[in-house]
Scaffold this motif. Structure first.
Motif, PDB file in Angstrom:
ATOM      1  N   LYS A   2       0.833  -1.211   0.000  1.00  0.00           N
ATOM      2  CA  LYS A   2       0.000   0.000   0.000  1.00  0.00           C
ATOM      3  C   LYS A   2       0.863   1.255   0.000  1.00  0.00           C
ATOM      4  N   PHE A   3       1.918   1.240   0.812  1.00  0.00           N
ATOM      5  CA  PHE A   3       2.832   2.381   0.888  1.00  0.00           C
ATOM      6  C   PHE A   3       3.469   2.670  -0.469  1.00  0.00           C
ATOM      7  N   LYS A   4       3.955   1.644  -1.112  1.00  0.00           N
ATOM      8  CA  LYS A   4       4.615   1.796  -2.414  1.00  0.00           C
ATOM      9  C   LYS A   4       3.661   2.430  -3.427  1.00  0.00           C
ATOM     10  N   ASN A   5       2.456   1.914  -3.509  1.00  0.00           N
ATOM     11  CA  ASN A   5       1.478   2.444  -4.463  1.00  0.00           C
ATOM     12  C   ASN A   5       1.070   3.877  -4.127  1.00  0.00           C
ATOM     13  N   GLN A   6       0.864   4.149  -2.840  1.00  0.00           N
ATOM     14  CA  GLN A   6       0.465   5.489  -2.416  1.00  0.00           C
ATOM     15  C   GLN A   6       1.574   6.499  -2.688  1.00  0.00           C
ATOM     16  N   LEU A   7       2.807   6.122  -2.394  1.00  0.00           N
ATOM     17  CA  LEU A   7       3.936   7.024  -2.634  1.00  0.00           C
ATOM     18  C   LEU A   7       4.087   7.315  -4.129  1.00  0.00           C
ATOM     19  N   LYS A   8       4.009   6.285  -4.931  1.00  0.00           N
ATOM     20  CA  LYS A   8       4.155   6.462  -6.384  1.00  0.00           C
ATOM     21  C   LYS A   8       3.069   7.396  -6.924  1.00  0.00           C
ATOM     22  N   GLU A   9       1.848   7.205  -6.482  1.00  0.00           N
ATOM     23  CA  GLU A   9       0.736   8.041  -6.932  1.00  0.00           C
ATOM     24  C   GLU A   9       0.918   9.484  -6.445  1.00  0.00           C
ATOM     25  N   SER A  10       1.355   9.648  -5.214  1.00  0.00           N
ATOM     26  CA  SER A  10       1.579  10.980  -4.665  1.00  0.00           C
ATOM     27  C   SER A  10       2.663  11.729  -5.437  1.00  0.00           C
ATOM     28  N   LEU A  11       3.730  11.022  -5.811  1.00  0.00           N
ATOM     29  CA  LEU A  11       4.812  11.660  -6.572  1.00  0.00           C
ATOM     30  C   LEU A  11       4.355  12.029  -7.982  1.00  0.00           C
ATOM     31  N   LYS A  12       3.504  11.216  -8.570  1.00  0.00           N
ATOM     32  CA  LYS A  12       2.930  11.570  -9.878  1.00  0.00           C
ATOM     33  C   LYS A  12       2.108  12.852  -9.760  1.00  0.00           C
ATOM     34  N   ASN A  13       1.334  12.959  -8.675  1.00  0.00           N
ATOM     35  CA  ASN A  13       0.530  14.166  -8.460  1.00  0.00           C
ATOM     36  C   ASN A  13       1.408  15.386  -8.195  1.00  0.00           C
ATOM     37  N   LEU A  14       2.507  15.186  -7.483  1.00  0.00           N
ATOM     38  CA  LEU A  14       3.458  16.277  -7.270  1.00  0.00           C
ATOM     39  C   LEU A  14       3.993  16.785  -8.606  1.00  0.00           C
ATOM     40  N   LEU A  15       4.317  15.881  -9.497  1.00  0.00           N
ATOM     41  CA  LEU A  15       4.799  16.280 -10.832  1.00  0.00           C
ATOM     42  C   LEU A  15       3.740  17.056 -11.607  1.00  0.00           C
ATOM     43  N   ILE A  16       2.507  16.623 -11.499  1.00  0.00           N
ATOM     44  CA  ILE A  16       1.411  17.332 -12.169  1.00  0.00           C
ATOM     45  C   ILE A  16       1.316  18.761 -11.637  1.00  0.00           C
ATOM     46  N   GLY A  17       1.409  18.916 -10.315  1.00  0.00           N
ATOM     47  CA  GLY A  17       1.375  20.249  -9.713  1.00  0.00           C
ATOM     48  C   GLY A  17       2.559  21.103 -10.131  1.00  0.00           C
ATOM     49  N   MET A  18       3.730  20.477 -10.220  1.00  0.00           N
ATOM     50  CA  MET A  18       4.920  21.212 -10.661  1.00  0.00           C
ATOM     51  C   MET A  18       4.731  21.717 -12.085  1.00  0.00           C
ATOM     52  N   GLU A  19       4.237  20.855 -12.951  1.00  0.00           N
ATOM     53  CA  GLU A  19       4.015  21.258 -14.353  1.00  0.00           C
ATOM     54  C   GLU A  19       2.984  22.368 -14.449  1.00  0.00           C
ATOM     55  N   ALA A  20       1.897  22.233 -13.708  1.00  0.00           N
ATOM     56  CA  ALA A  20       0.813  23.217 -13.773  1.00  0.00           C
ATOM     57  C   ALA A  20       1.276  24.602 -13.316  1.00  0.00           C
ATOM     58  N   ASN A  21       2.290  24.633 -12.459  1.00  0.00           N
ATOM     59  CA  ASN A  21       2.780  25.905 -11.925  1.00  0.00           C
ATOM     60  C   ASN A  21       4.159  26.281 -12.445  1.00  0.00           C
ATOM     61  N   ASP A  22       4.603  25.570 -13.471  1.00  0.00           N
ATOM     62  CA  ASP A  22       5.882  25.858 -14.123  1.00  0.00           C
ATOM     63  C   ASP A  22       7.044  25.861 -13.126  1.00  0.00           C
ATOM     64  N   LEU A  23       7.094  24.814 -12.285  1.00  0.00           N
ATOM     65  CA  LEU A  23       8.121  24.717 -11.255  1.00  0.00           C
ATOM     66  C   LEU A  23       9.161  23.659 -11.600  1.00  0.00           C
ATOM     67  N   HIS A  24      10.373  23.894 -11.148  1.00  0.00           N
ATOM     68  CA  HIS A  24      11.416  22.872 -11.220  1.00  0.00           C
ATOM     69  C   HIS A  24      12.139  22.843  -9.877  1.00  0.00           C
ATOM     70  N   VAL A  25      12.759  21.715  -9.585  1.00  0.00           N
ATOM     71  CA  VAL A  25      13.434  21.524  -8.312  1.00  0.00           C
ATOM     72  C   VAL A  25      14.809  22.186  -8.358  1.00  0.00           C
ATOM     73  N   VAL A  26      15.109  22.964  -7.338  1.00  0.00           N
ATOM     74  CA  VAL A  26      16.423  23.581  -7.189  1.00  0.00           C
ATOM     75  C   VAL A  26      17.301  22.690  -6.319  1.00  0.00           C
ATOM     76  N   GLU A  27      16.711  22.177  -5.235  1.00  0.00           N
ATOM     77  CA  GLU A  27      17.490  21.346  -4.319  1.00  0.00           C
ATOM     78  C   GLU A  27      16.561  20.560  -3.405  1.00  0.00           C
ATOM     79  N   CYS A  28      17.008  19.377  -3.016  1.00  0.00           N
ATOM     80  CA  CYS A  28      16.298  18.554  -2.036  1.00  0.00           C
ATOM     81  C   CYS A  28      17.180  18.347  -0.811  1.00  0.00           C
ATOM     82  N   GLU A  29      16.527  18.261   0.336  1.00  0.00           N
ATOM     83  CA  GLU A  29      17.217  18.003   1.611  1.00  0.00           C
ATOM     84  C   GLU A  29      18.353  19.002   1.848  1.00  0.00           C
ATOM     85  N   LYS A  30      18.037  20.265   1.689  1.00  0.00           N
ATOM     86  CA  LYS A  30      19.032  21.329   1.843  1.00  0.00           C
ATOM     87  C   LYS A  30      19.216  21.702   3.311  1.00  0.00           C
TER      88      LYS A  30
END
Length: 176
Positions: A63-91
């Motif tokens: 369940k965790f694997k499927n939920q995480l994968k789906e959540s990350l897909k939705n994050l990408l959709i939100g990034m695209e919709a708002n013209d965002l790109h990642v600068v850094e993670c775990e800064k």
């Protein structure tokens, strides 16, 4: 454990690298997810979330694997919709280290702050955005945001603005 695994997977898939200028952008990340999610998930489960491999946790892990994968897909959709790109993670923010010693502190008022920002994003107009990932579906984080009482995000915003000289347009919890 779920949160630690999720953070490490996000860092692995979303962090930009110097070798590829398209890394950190949604199309690149989506390709990485399509090609590498399964392998990355298995590797990180082995190293960080081995307790989830116990027979009694098999259903929860699935369940965790499927939920995480789906959540990350939705994050990408939100990034695209708002013209965002990642600068850094775990800064790391709030202090700078050199040879294992603190060489600079991060202050907000009189508070000496140290933290780790889960993800910093930028839009095409150079506005910054801060996301803090939460695995728990607790209503505590939602309530903090509704009441504008998220001290953590306010401190992160101040420190990133001090460090970069840029305004942070938005801070948000992203509930995985």
């Amino acid at each position: 454990t779920f949160g630690l695994v999720a953070h490490e997977i996000i860092q692995t898939l979303f962090s930009p690298n110097e070798k590829d200028l398209q890394s950190g952008y949604p199309d690149y990340i989506r390709t990485q997810m399509e090609n590498n999610f399964e392998d990355i998930f298995e590797k990180i489960i082995q190293s960080t979330g081995a307790i989830l491999l116990i027979k009694n946790n098999k259903l929860e892990l699935h369940k965790f694997k499927n939920q995480l994968k789906e959540s990350l897909k939705n994050l990408l959709i939100g990034m695209e919709a708002n013209d965002l790109h990642v600068v850094e993670c775990e800064k790391d923010i709030g202090c700078k280290f050199e040879d294992g010693k603190i060489i600079k502190h991060g202050y907000v008022g009189d508070l000496d702050i140290v933290g780790k920002v889960d993800m910093i994003l930028e839009d095409s107009k150079n506005n910054l955005y801060i996301f803090d990932f939460k695995w728990s579906t607790s209503s505590i984080n939602e309530k903090k945001l509704e009441e504008n009482k998220s001290i953590q995000l306010c401190l992160y915003k101040k420190l990133i603005e001090q460090e970069t000289g840029k305004k942070v347009k938005l801070v948000a919890y992203y509930l995985l």
